[in-house]
Design a protein around this motif. Structure first.
Motif, mmCIF file in Angstrom:
data_model
loop_
_atom_site.group_PDB
_atom_site.id
_atom_site.type_symbol
_atom_site.label_atom_id
_atom_site.label_comp_id
_atom_site.label_asym_id
_atom_site.label_seq_id
_atom_site.Cartn_x
_atom_site.Cartn_y
_atom_site.Cartn_z
ATOM 1 N N ASN A 52 0.882 -1.182 0.007
ATOM 2 C CA ASN A 52 -0.030 -0.167 0.042
ATOM 3 C C ASN A 52 0.974 1.132 -0.097
ATOM 4 O O ASN A 52 0.658 2.080 -0.607
ATOM 5 C CB ASN A 52 -0.843 -0.108 1.279
ATOM 6 C CG ASN A 52 -1.953 -0.998 0.987
ATOM 7 O OD1 ASN A 52 -2.272 -1.462 0.080
ATOM 8 N ND2 ASN A 52 -2.715 -1.651 2.030
ATOM 9 N N GLU A 53 2.010 1.227 0.757
ATOM 10 C CA GLU A 53 2.914 2.402 0.920
ATOM 11 C C GLU A 53 3.413 2.725 -0.634
ATOM 12 O O GLU A 53 3.502 3.654 -1.132
ATOM 13 C CB GLU A 53 3.980 2.187 1.889
ATOM 14 C CG GLU A 53 3.604 2.545 3.031
ATOM 15 C CD GLU A 53 4.859 2.191 4.193
ATOM 16 O OE1 GLU A 53 5.748 1.571 3.902
ATOM 17 O OE2 GLU A 53 4.557 2.379 5.469
ATOM 18 N N SER A 108 0.810 4.015 -2.925
ATOM 19 C CA SER A 108 0.282 5.306 -2.703
ATOM 20 C C SER A 108 1.269 6.489 -2.385
ATOM 21 O O SER A 108 2.058 6.780 -3.415
ATOM 22 C CB SER A 108 -0.637 5.462 -1.553
ATOM 23 O OG SER A 108 -0.012 4.832 -0.209
ATOM 24 N N GLY A 109 1.744 6.612 -1.081
ATOM 25 C CA GLY A 109 2.824 7.770 -0.771
ATOM 26 C C GLY A 109 4.139 7.122 -1.292
ATOM 27 O O GLY A 109 5.190 7.976 -1.706
ATOM 28 N N GLY A 110 4.708 6.091 -0.929
ATOM 29 C CA GLY A 110 6.045 5.407 -1.394
ATOM 30 C C GLY A 110 6.729 4.823 -0.256
ATOM 31 O O GLY A 110 6.348 5.057 0.967
ATOM 32 N N GLU A 154 9.795 4.229 1.806
ATOM 33 C CA GLU A 154 11.262 4.978 2.378
ATOM 34 C C GLU A 154 12.206 4.048 1.657
ATOM 35 O O GLU A 154 12.743 2.944 2.639
ATOM 36 C CB GLU A 154 11.101 5.001 3.932
ATOM 37 C CG GLU A 154 12.006 6.320 4.406
ATOM 38 C CD GLU A 154 11.909 6.563 5.805
ATOM 39 O OE1 GLU A 154 12.311 7.854 6.236
ATOM 40 O OE2 GLU A 154 11.328 5.868 6.590
ATOM 41 N N LEU A 161 11.198 8.776 -0.768
ATOM 42 C CA LEU A 161 9.949 7.829 -0.694
ATOM 43 C C LEU A 161 9.555 7.451 -2.099
ATOM 44 O O LEU A 161 9.317 8.089 -3.224
ATOM 45 C CB LEU A 161 8.660 8.805 -0.561
ATOM 46 C CG LEU A 161 8.483 9.128 1.197
ATOM 47 C CD1 LEU A 161 7.392 10.280 1.288
ATOM 48 C CD2 LEU A 161 8.479 7.982 2.069
ATOM 49 N N SER A 173 7.731 5.520 -5.052
ATOM 50 C CA SER A 173 6.579 5.098 -5.150
ATOM 51 C C SER A 173 6.179 4.642 -6.695
ATOM 52 O O SER A 173 7.176 4.709 -7.642
ATOM 53 C CB SER A 173 5.444 5.944 -4.868
ATOM 54 O OG SER A 173 5.572 7.350 -5.885
#
Length: 180
Positions: A118-119, A122-124, A126, A156, A158
């Motif tokens: 999900n990261e 969406s946002g990315g 790390e 980040l 993504s």
């Protein structure tokens, strides 16, 4: 902590100002310790992630990864627990009493993978942008310790960022082909 206990024993009354001040001091030290522990855990997790990516890149490689290679590497990162999940499923299927064996570990793995996917979508995640030659060199020069993770510049990364990089590199290739 032992000094605080000794000072606390010297106090006459449990509700005295001195007793309250010592209690406040002890709570503050405890909270500082919890914060430090949280930072150490995060550094360890990030260090493990970076060392996994470093281990997957060829040692002799000096040029940065292409966006497609980085995306493939991230997809490979998401499959790092597949073998362990297969073993857990095999153990659970053998006997009727083993259905709950390793269930907690399986839940942790599935939740972790779902969160990371999900990261990424969406946002990315790390991570270090390994498409950048300077960051790849920094990762190569990294000593592998969790203490020095804080000195690395993480981005980040993504799915949409990698798609934009692919488009940019595709435009560069077409313009270079037209020039020749």
């Amino acid at each position: 902590m032992t000094n605080l206990r000794k000072e606390l024993e010297k106090c006459k009354h449990p509700n005295s100002r001195k007793t309250k001040a010592l209690g406040k001091k002890a709570r503050r030290q405890n909270n500082k310790h919890k914060v430090r522990l949280g930072h150490a855990i995060k550094s360890n997790i990030t260090g493990e992630k970076l060392s996994w990516f470093l281990g997957q890149i060829d040692e002799g490689r000096t040029e940065p990864l292409t966006p497609q290679e980085l995306e493939d590497l991230i997809e490979l990162y998401f499959t790092r627990f597949d073998e362990e999940l297969e073993q857990i499923n095999l153990k659970q299927s053998i006997g009727k009493h083993r259905a709950n064996q390793h269930a907690a570990r399986k839940d942790v793995i599935t939740i972790t993978l779902e969160k990371e996917r999900n990261e990424f979508r969406s946002g990315g995640l790390e991570l270090m942008n390994l498409c950048d030659p300077l960051k790849l060199k920094m990762l190569r020069d990294w000593d592998g310790s969790a203490l020095s993770v804080q000195h690395l510049k993480l981005d980040l990364v993504s799915y949409t960022m990698l798609q934009r990089l692919k488009e940019k590199s595709g435009k560069k290739e077409t313009s270079e082909q037209m020039e020749t």
